[in-house]
Scaffold this motif. Structure first.
Motif, PDB file in Angstrom:
ATOM      1  N   LYS A  35       0.816  -1.205   0.000  1.00  0.00           N
ATOM      2  CA  LYS A  35       0.000   0.000   0.000  1.00  0.00           C
ATOM      3  C   LYS A  35       0.856   1.264   0.000  1.00  0.00           C
ATOM      4  N   SER A  36       1.987   1.234   0.722  1.00  0.00           N
ATOM      5  CA  SER A  36       2.827   2.421   0.828  1.00  0.00           C
ATOM      6  C   SER A  36       3.665   2.658  -0.423  1.00  0.00           C
ATOM      7  N   ARG A  37       3.795   1.644  -1.253  1.00  0.00           N
ATOM      8  CA  ARG A  37       4.552   1.825  -2.494  1.00  0.00           C
ATOM      9  C   ARG A  37       3.799   2.784  -3.388  1.00  0.00           C
ATOM     10  N   SER A  38       4.531   3.712  -3.934  1.00  0.00           N
ATOM     11  CA  SER A  38       3.926   4.705  -4.807  1.00  0.00           C
ATOM     12  C   SER A  38       4.202   4.332  -6.247  1.00  0.00           C
ATOM     13  N   TYR A  40       4.370   6.641  -8.370  1.00  0.00           N
ATOM     14  CA  TYR A  40       4.964   7.857  -8.929  1.00  0.00           C
ATOM     15  C   TYR A  40       6.478   7.722  -9.033  1.00  0.00           C
ATOM     16  N   ASN A  57       3.433   8.079 -13.549  1.00  0.00           N
ATOM     17  CA  ASN A  57       2.639   7.244 -12.651  1.00  0.00           C
ATOM     18  C   ASN A  57       2.436   5.909 -13.343  1.00  0.00           C
ATOM     19  N   GLU A  88      10.056  16.384  -6.354  1.00  0.00           N
ATOM     20  CA  GLU A  88       9.689  15.566  -5.192  1.00  0.00           C
ATOM     21  C   GLU A  88       8.551  16.209  -4.406  1.00  0.00           C
ATOM     22  N   ILE A  91       5.366  15.400  -6.277  1.00  0.00           N
ATOM     23  CA  ILE A  91       4.949  14.015  -6.022  1.00  0.00           C
ATOM     24  C   ILE A  91       4.343  13.892  -4.633  1.00  0.00           C
ATOM     25  N   SER A  92       4.919  14.573  -3.671  1.00  0.00           N
ATOM     26  CA  SER A  92       4.365  14.561  -2.313  1.00  0.00           C
ATOM     27  C   SER A  92       2.927  15.081  -2.316  1.00  0.00           C
ATOM     28  N   LYS A  95       0.566  12.506  -3.843  1.00  0.00           N
ATOM     29  CA  LYS A  95       0.277  11.421  -2.906  1.00  0.00           C
ATOM     30  C   LYS A  95      -0.772  11.833  -1.880  1.00  0.00           C
ATOM     31  N   GLU A  96      -0.758  13.107  -1.499  1.00  0.00           N
ATOM     32  CA  GLU A  96      -1.749  13.602  -0.542  1.00  0.00           C
ATOM     33  C   GLU A  96      -3.133  13.656  -1.169  1.00  0.00           C
ATOM     34  N   GLY A  97      -3.197  13.755  -2.497  1.00  0.00           N
ATOM     35  CA  GLY A  97      -4.475  13.758  -3.198  1.00  0.00           C
ATOM     36  C   GLY A  97      -5.324  14.986  -2.944  1.00  0.00           C
TER      37      GLY A  97
END
Length: 116
Positions: A35-38, A40, A57, A88, A91-92, A95-97
């Protein structure tokens, strides 16, 4: 002392419970890692005006940023390190969406990115 031949060779209830608990913990660990794997990925690119970055992605290009975002003109980043740092951050945010991963001039200043 008599040997209980009826239960010989069978795992005890405690051992079975421990085995099940360990199996559940192992599955939960694998799930959390997966789950933690991105999906991106960041690729820093050299451009004719400096440095930029691409965000992918699952291997597909989703953002091509050859210039400093939010800066006037078409100037690239001064170096690869700055392009990577901003990429970076983008991308952060992805990930937060929380919507579009925009970078403001204030954020650039906070990251010590020189804006021409």
């Amino acid at each position: 002392m008599p040997i209980d031949t009826e239960h010989a060779g069978q795992p005890s209830v405690v051992r079975r419970i421990l085995f099940i608990a360990l199996a559940v913990l192992a599955l939960l660990t694998v799930y959390q890692v997966y789950k933690s794997r991105s999906g991106y990925q960041l690729q820093v690119i050299r451009t004719s005006t400096g440095w930029g970055y691409d965000v992918l992605n699952q291997g597909r290009l989703i953002l091509h940023q050859p210039t400093i975002p939010g800066a006037a003109g078409d100037r690239g980043f001064a170096n690869e390190i700055q392009a990577r740092q901003v990429g970076e951050r983008v991308i952060s945010k992805l990930k937060e969406g929380k919507g579009l991963p925009t970078i403001t001039p204030d954020e650039l200043r906070d990251m010590n990115i020189s804006i021409p």
